[in-house]
Write a protein that holds these residues in place. Structure first.
Motif, PDB file in Angstrom:
ATOM      1  N   ILE A  56       0.839  -1.204   0.000  1.00  0.00           N
ATOM      2  CA  ILE A  56       0.000   0.000   0.000  1.00  0.00           C
ATOM      3  C   ILE A  56       0.873   1.252   0.000  1.00  0.00           C
ATOM      4  CG2 ILE A  56      -1.697   1.311   1.326  1.00  0.00           C
ATOM      5  CD1 ILE A  56      -2.813  -1.335   2.320  1.00  0.00           C
ATOM      6  N   PHE A  57       1.851   1.309   0.903  1.00  0.00           N
ATOM      7  CA  PHE A  57       2.717   2.491   1.003  1.00  0.00           C
ATOM      8  C   PHE A  57       3.820   2.429  -0.042  1.00  0.00           C
ATOM      9  CE2 PHE A  57       6.626   4.396   2.656  1.00  0.00           C
ATOM     10  CZ  PHE A  57       6.201   5.706   2.830  1.00  0.00           C
ATOM     11  N   LYS A  58       3.959   3.515  -0.809  1.00  0.00           N
ATOM     12  CA  LYS A  58       4.967   3.568  -1.866  1.00  0.00           C
ATOM     13  C   LYS A  58       6.169   4.433  -1.479  1.00  0.00           C
ATOM     14  CE  LYS A  58       2.583   1.126  -4.835  1.00  0.00           C
ATOM     15  NZ  LYS A  58       3.022  -0.185  -5.311  1.00  0.00           N
ATOM     16  N   ASN A  59       5.913   5.695  -1.106  1.00  0.00           N
ATOM     17  CA  ASN A  59       7.015   6.604  -0.799  1.00  0.00           C
ATOM     18  C   ASN A  59       6.476   7.852  -0.102  1.00  0.00           C
ATOM     19  OD1 ASN A  59       6.207   8.547  -3.019  1.00  0.00           O
ATOM     20  ND2 ASN A  59       6.789   6.786  -4.277  1.00  0.00           N
ATOM     21  N   LEU A  60       7.414   8.719   0.294  1.00  0.00           N
ATOM     22  CA  LEU A  60       7.105  10.028   0.877  1.00  0.00           C
ATOM     23  C   LEU A  60       7.742  11.114   0.034  1.00  0.00           C
ATOM     24  CD1 LEU A  60       7.643   9.525   4.724  1.00  0.00           C
ATOM     25  CD2 LEU A  60       5.477  10.033   3.602  1.00  0.00           C
ATOM     26  N   ARG A  61       7.086  12.283  -0.028  1.00  0.00           N
ATOM     27  CA  ARG A  61       7.670  13.422  -0.730  1.00  0.00           C
ATOM     28  C   ARG A  61       7.606  14.653   0.181  1.00  0.00           C
ATOM     29  NH1 ARG A  61       4.235  14.132  -4.303  1.00  0.00           N
ATOM     30  NH2 ARG A  61       3.439  16.124  -3.550  1.00  0.00           N
ATOM     31  N   LEU A  62       8.737  15.322   0.324  1.00  0.00           N
ATOM     32  CA  LEU A  62       8.828  16.542   1.125  1.00  0.00           C
ATOM     33  C   LEU A  62       8.832  17.739   0.184  1.00  0.00           C
ATOM     34  CD1 LEU A  62       9.256  17.878   3.925  1.00  0.00           C
ATOM     35  CD2 LEU A  62      11.723  17.694   3.497  1.00  0.00           C
ATOM     36  N   ASP A  63       7.868  18.650   0.358  1.00  0.00           N
ATOM     37  CA  ASP A  63       7.722  19.827  -0.503  1.00  0.00           C
ATOM     38  C   ASP A  63       8.008  21.104   0.268  1.00  0.00           C
ATOM     39  OD1 ASP A  63       6.936  18.278  -2.679  1.00  0.00           O
ATOM     40  OD2 ASP A  63       4.808  18.407  -2.145  1.00  0.00           O
ATOM     41  N   ILE A  64       8.553  22.091  -0.439  1.00  0.00           N
ATOM     42  CA  ILE A  64       8.746  23.436   0.104  1.00  0.00           C
ATOM     43  C   ILE A  64       8.117  24.425  -0.860  1.00  0.00           C
ATOM     44  CG2 ILE A  64      10.431  25.197   0.756  1.00  0.00           C
ATOM     45  CD1 ILE A  64      12.350  22.988   1.532  1.00  0.00           C
ATOM     46  N   ASP A  65       7.302  25.328  -0.335  1.00  0.00           N
ATOM     47  CA  ASP A  65       6.641  26.333  -1.163  1.00  0.00           C
ATOM     48  C   ASP A  65       7.591  27.514  -1.355  1.00  0.00           C
ATOM     49  OD1 ASP A  65       4.885  27.857  -2.568  1.00  0.00           O
ATOM     50  OD2 ASP A  65       3.635  28.400  -0.854  1.00  0.00           O
ATOM     51  N   VAL A  66       8.004  27.732  -2.600  1.00  0.00           N
ATOM     52  CA  VAL A  66       8.951  28.825  -2.888  1.00  0.00           C
ATOM     53  C   VAL A  66       8.251  30.068  -3.429  1.00  0.00           C
ATOM     54  CG1 VAL A  66      10.845  27.220  -3.311  1.00  0.00           C
ATOM     55  CG2 VAL A  66       9.417  27.952  -5.224  1.00  0.00           C
ATOM     56  N   ALA A  67       6.944  30.014  -3.681  1.00  0.00           N
ATOM     57  CA  ALA A  67       6.233  31.167  -4.233  1.00  0.00           C
ATOM     58  C   ALA A  67       6.299  32.385  -3.312  1.00  0.00           C
ATOM     59  CB  ALA A  67       4.782  30.798  -4.556  1.00  0.00           C
ATOM     60  N   PRO A  68       6.019  32.260  -1.999  1.00  0.00           N
ATOM     61  CA  PRO A  68       6.120  33.440  -1.133  1.00  0.00           C
ATOM     62  C   PRO A  68       7.540  33.985  -1.026  1.00  0.00           C
ATOM     63  CG  PRO A  68       4.848  31.706  -0.078  1.00  0.00           C
ATOM     64  CD  PRO A  68       5.511  31.089  -1.264  1.00  0.00           C
ATOM     65  N   ILE A  69       8.526  33.087  -1.071  1.00  0.00           N
ATOM     66  CA  ILE A  69       9.924  33.533  -0.988  1.00  0.00           C
ATOM     67  C   ILE A  69      10.275  34.378  -2.207  1.00  0.00           C
ATOM     68  CG2 ILE A  69      12.318  32.763  -0.843  1.00  0.00           C
ATOM     69  CD1 ILE A  69      11.302  30.207   0.500  1.00  0.00           C
ATOM     70  N   ASP A  73       3.171  43.292   1.761  1.00  0.00           N
ATOM     71  CA  ASP A  73       2.908  43.468   3.179  1.00  0.00           C
ATOM     72  C   ASP A  73       2.779  42.149   3.924  1.00  0.00           C
ATOM     73  OD1 ASP A  73       2.855  46.161   2.656  1.00  0.00           O
ATOM     74  OD2 ASP A  73       0.670  46.301   2.561  1.00  0.00           O
ATOM     75  N   THR A  74       2.785  41.035   3.200  1.00  0.00           N
ATOM     76  CA  THR A  74       2.596  39.731   3.828  1.00  0.00           C
ATOM     77  C   THR A  74       3.800  38.834   3.559  1.00  0.00           C
ATOM     78  OG1 THR A  74       1.509  38.718   1.910  1.00  0.00           O
ATOM     79  CG2 THR A  74       0.112  39.943   3.446  1.00  0.00           C
ATOM     80  N   TYR A  75       3.956  37.804   4.372  1.00  0.00           N
ATOM     81  CA  TYR A  75       5.014  36.819   4.162  1.00  0.00           C
ATOM     82  C   TYR A  75       4.533  35.466   4.654  1.00  0.00           C
ATOM     83  CZ  TYR A  75       5.880  37.937   9.094  1.00  0.00           C
ATOM     84  OH  TYR A  75       5.727  38.161  10.439  1.00  0.00           O
ATOM     85  N   SER A  76       5.119  34.427   4.121  1.00  0.00           N
ATOM     86  CA  SER A  76       4.704  33.074   4.487  1.00  0.00           C
ATOM     87  C   SER A  76       5.801  32.086   4.119  1.00  0.00           C
ATOM     88  CB  SER A  76       3.399  32.700   3.777  1.00  0.00           C
ATOM     89  OG  SER A  76       2.992  31.407   4.128  1.00  0.00           O
ATOM     90  N   PHE A  77       5.986  31.092   4.964  1.00  0.00           N
ATOM     91  CA  PHE A  77       6.913  29.990   4.705  1.00  0.00           C
ATOM     92  C   PHE A  77       6.194  28.697   5.078  1.00  0.00           C
ATOM     93  CE2 PHE A  77       9.222  33.725   6.155  1.00  0.00           C
ATOM     94  CZ  PHE A  77      10.066  33.964   5.088  1.00  0.00           C
ATOM     95  N   GLU A  78       6.162  27.738   4.157  1.00  0.00           N
ATOM     96  CA  GLU A  78       5.466  26.492   4.471  1.00  0.00           C
ATOM     97  C   GLU A  78       6.110  25.297   3.788  1.00  0.00           C
ATOM     98  OE1 GLU A  78       1.602  25.532   2.216  1.00  0.00           O
ATOM     99  OE2 GLU A  78       1.551  27.715   2.442  1.00  0.00           O
ATOM    100  N   THR A  79       5.874  24.139   4.393  1.00  0.00           N
ATOM    101  CA  THR A  79       6.381  22.887   3.866  1.00  0.00           C
ATOM    102  C   THR A  79       5.290  21.830   4.013  1.00  0.00           C
ATOM    103  OG1 THR A  79       8.169  21.252   4.033  1.00  0.00           O
ATOM    104  CG2 THR A  79       7.376  22.199   6.075  1.00  0.00           C
ATOM    105  N   GLY A  80       5.389  20.779   3.211  1.00  0.00           N
ATOM    106  CA  GLY A  80       4.402  19.713   3.267  1.00  0.00           C
ATOM    107  C   GLY A  80       5.045  18.350   3.146  1.00  0.00           C
TER     108      GLY A  80
END
Length: 237
Positions: free
Chosen positions: A46-59, A68-75
């Motif tokens: 059932i389990f295949k793999n994991l993927r770690l994402d980083i959102d670079v759009a706000p950066i 006026d806004t900022y954000s840093f997120e990962t998934g």
């Protein structure tokens, strides 16, 4: 007479037994043949793999454009059966904004989302499994944060006076859901790039003060609905 009949019957019986034994000896030994083994069913994990994402759009937005806004997120997203992709997203965001009436707004805080994506890309039978993804899914987001409102001015026409005051460290929270659509492409081995577009809608927010917060971490500009775009770079483990 009886002796002759008995001897004849015994002789015939002896001949029949000899012939039967001869046929049995010449008959192929089918009973000794091994039956064809049944095909072995291979269970698919059932389990295949994991993927770690980083959102670079706000950066990128904060580097190349004043905001006026900022954000840093990962998934962190799991792959189940190459069809289902549960995900956890965590981040930190804030804002430092001045309105057209010179009211200052400032906030920062953590936010989180959980959700599930479905792979819409149909795999062609007999061909190599594609690593690219076309995803659609849902998220449930939550953020608890404090905010400041400064330089609030109230005009008193009767006394012809102006009163200026601040609201500091006001606490609130926000719960929302997102409808998500996105594309992920494997640009190199185990390295992915892609984007998601999100339609965000408020479910519930705690009791607010005199003025609503202008921005909510993870949600964006505060309103009943909002649109968000993420551009992700990820690595598959």
């Amino acid at each position: 007479m009886y002796k002759f009949l008995i001897i004849s019957i015994l002789s015939l019986f002896s001949v029949l037994c000899t012939q039967a034994q001869s046929k049995q000896t010449n008959k192929p030994e089918t009973a000794l043949k091994k039956s064809k083994p049944d095909s072995v069913k291979v269970s698919t994990p059932i389990f295949k793999n994991l993927r770690l994402d980083i959102d670079v759009a706000p950066i990128l937005k904060n580097i190349f454009a004043a905001d006026d806004t900022y954000s840093f997120e990962t998934g962190l997203q799991a792959n189940l059966l190459n069809k289902y992709y549960p995900i956890i997203e965590l981040g930190y965001g804030g804002a430092n904004h001045t309105s057209s009436t010179d009211i200052g707004f400032k906030t920062n805080g953590l936010f989180g989302r959980i959700g599930l994506d479905f792979n819409l890309l149909k795999q062609k039978e007999g061909k190599k499994l594609s690593s690219n993804l076309i995803l659609a899914g849902l998220r449930l987001g939550y953020s608890k944060f404090n905010y400041d409102l400064t330089n609030i001015v109230i005009n008193n026409d009767y006394w012809n006076e102006k009163t200026q005051y601040d609201i500091l460290n006001e606490s609130t929270s926000k719960l929302w859901f997102e409808i998500v659509f996105g594309v992920k492409v494997e640009i190199s081995k185990n390295i992915y790039m892609g984007w998601t577009i999100r339609n965000k809608r408020t479910i519930k927010e705690s009791a607010l003060g005199i003025l609503n917060p202008w921005f909510a971490p993870g949600y964006g500009i505060n309103s009943s609905s909002n649109i968000g775009i993420n551009y992700m770079i990820g690595y598959k483990f």
